[in-house]
Design a protein around this motif. Structure first.
Motif, short mmCIF file in Angstrom:
data_model
loop_
_atom_site.label_atom_id
_atom_site.label_comp_id
_atom_site.label_asym_id
_atom_site.label_seq_id
_atom_site.Cartn_x
_atom_site.Cartn_y
_atom_site.Cartn_z
N SER A 148 0.90 -1.19 -0.07
CA SER A 148 0.01 0.23 0.13
C SER A 148 0.78 1.28 -0.08
O SER A 148 1.86 1.20 0.37
N SER A 149 0.18 2.41 -0.38
CA SER A 149 1.10 3.69 -0.36
C SER A 149 1.24 4.04 0.94
O SER A 149 2.54 4.79 1.07
N PHE A 150 0.63 3.61 1.96
CA PHE A 150 1.07 3.67 3.43
C PHE A 150 2.28 3.24 3.68
O PHE A 150 3.16 3.93 4.15
N ASP A 151 2.26 1.92 3.20
CA ASP A 151 3.83 1.14 3.83
C ASP A 151 4.82 1.81 2.80
O ASP A 151 5.84 1.97 3.64
N VAL A 152 4.73 2.16 1.58
CA VAL A 152 5.79 2.82 0.97
C VAL A 152 6.15 3.96 1.59
O VAL A 152 7.59 4.39 1.75
N ALA A 153 5.18 4.78 1.84
CA ALA A 153 5.52 6.27 2.55
C ALA A 153 6.16 6.24 3.73
O ALA A 153 7.29 6.82 3.96
N VAL A 154 5.94 5.33 4.64
CA VAL A 154 6.40 4.84 5.94
C VAL A 154 7.86 4.46 5.90
O VAL A 154 8.75 5.04 6.45
N LYS A 155 7.88 3.54 5.01
CA LYS A 155 9.43 3.07 4.96
C LYS A 155 10.44 3.99 4.26
O LYS A 155 11.47 4.07 4.41
N SER A 156 9.90 4.94 3.52
CA SER A 156 10.50 6.01 2.71
C SER A 156 10.89 7.00 3.87
O SER A 156 12.01 7.46 3.83
N THR A 157 10.04 7.52 4.64
CA THR A 157 10.01 8.44 5.64
C THR A 157 11.05 8.19 6.81
O THR A 157 11.82 8.70 7.46
N TYR A 158 10.93 6.83 7.11
CA TYR A 158 11.88 6.29 8.20
C TYR A 158 12.87 5.25 7.75
O TYR A 158 13.17 4.25 7.92
N ALA A 159 13.61 5.79 6.78
CA ALA A 159 14.63 4.85 5.81
C ALA A 159 15.58 4.21 6.63
O ALA A 159 16.02 3.16 6.25
N ASP A 160 16.03 4.78 7.89
CA ASP A 160 16.99 4.12 8.43
C ASP A 160 16.49 3.27 9.51
O ASP A 160 17.28 2.62 10.37
N GLU A 161 15.24 3.20 9.86
CA GLU A 161 14.63 2.32 10.61
C GLU A 161 14.46 0.76 10.02
O GLU A 161 14.10 0.57 8.95
N GLU A 162 14.39 -0.23 10.95
CA GLU A 162 13.92 -1.58 10.71
C GLU A 162 12.52 -1.91 10.83
O GLU A 162 12.15 -1.54 11.79
#
Length: 197
Positions: A71-85
């Motif tokens: 989902s676009s939510f998942d993509v946005a979150v992983k992009s916003t917090y790119a340094d997080e696991e």
């Protein structure tokens, strides 16, 4: 998982930070409201405006799952917090159906006037599956359909997770250790590598 198999899929997906896993194993996967009411340590990944709107609609009393991890939510979150696991906690759709989870056929925040929670079977049929399988450019309606949610007010204990998807072998070993340290030694839950992470 191929996009073409979403309707026939067997799992529901909940994205969270790896740093939340210890609390989730201890307390179960719970709604944002329960987390706040009980002062459980937790790092929220949703946008504050979205959290506020969800609270106004009473959706903070539910734990949301998606029908796929794209989902676009998942993509946005992983992009916003790119340094997080990040990890995906997955449950079987049959568990959701048997426990009367609700379904929102589209993301609720862009269609608040037509906001309606459906019982599982009715909601599943109300999802626009043809649009859900659309590839390529996404208009607003398509994005909202792809963010259809399956929700529960119930606590989902870790022993009922079907699997946890992680990014690599190192995180896989870490998650398995965390589960075993809390006495969760049987499978499921399986711990698998998800290449979309």
């Amino acid at each position: 998982m191929a996009m073409g198999n979403i309707k026939e899929g067997k799992l529901l997906y909940h994205l969270t930070r790896l740093s939340n896993l210890d609390s989730i194993i201890e307390h179960g996967l719970v709604s944002r409201k329960l987390v706040k009411d009980n002062d459980v340590q937790f790092f929220d990944i949703a946008d504050q405006k979205i959290i506020t709107k969800r609270t106004e609609l009473g959706l903070d009393e539910f734990t949301p799952f998606h029908f796929h991890p794209y989902s676009s939510f998942d993509v946005a979150v992983k992009s916003t917090y790119a340094d997080e696991e990040f990890i995906y906690i997955c449950i079987r759709r049959g568990l959701a159906k048997d426990n009367n989870f609700k379904i929102l056929p589209r993301h609720p925040l862009n269609d608040e006037e037509n906001f309606q929670l459906y019982d599982y079977d009715e909601g599943f049929e109300a999802i626009d599956w043809e649009t859900m399988h659309t590839l390529g450019t996404e208009d607003r309606y398509t994005k909202n359909v792809k963010m259809a949610e399956c929700l529960t007010p119930l606590i989902v204990p870790a022993k009922l997770f079907h699997c946890i998807y992680v990014r690599n072998e190192e995180i896989r070993s870490l998650v398995k250790e965390k589960l075993q340290s809390k006495g969760i030694t049987k499978t499921p839950p399986f711990v698998d590598i998800g290449h979309w992470l």
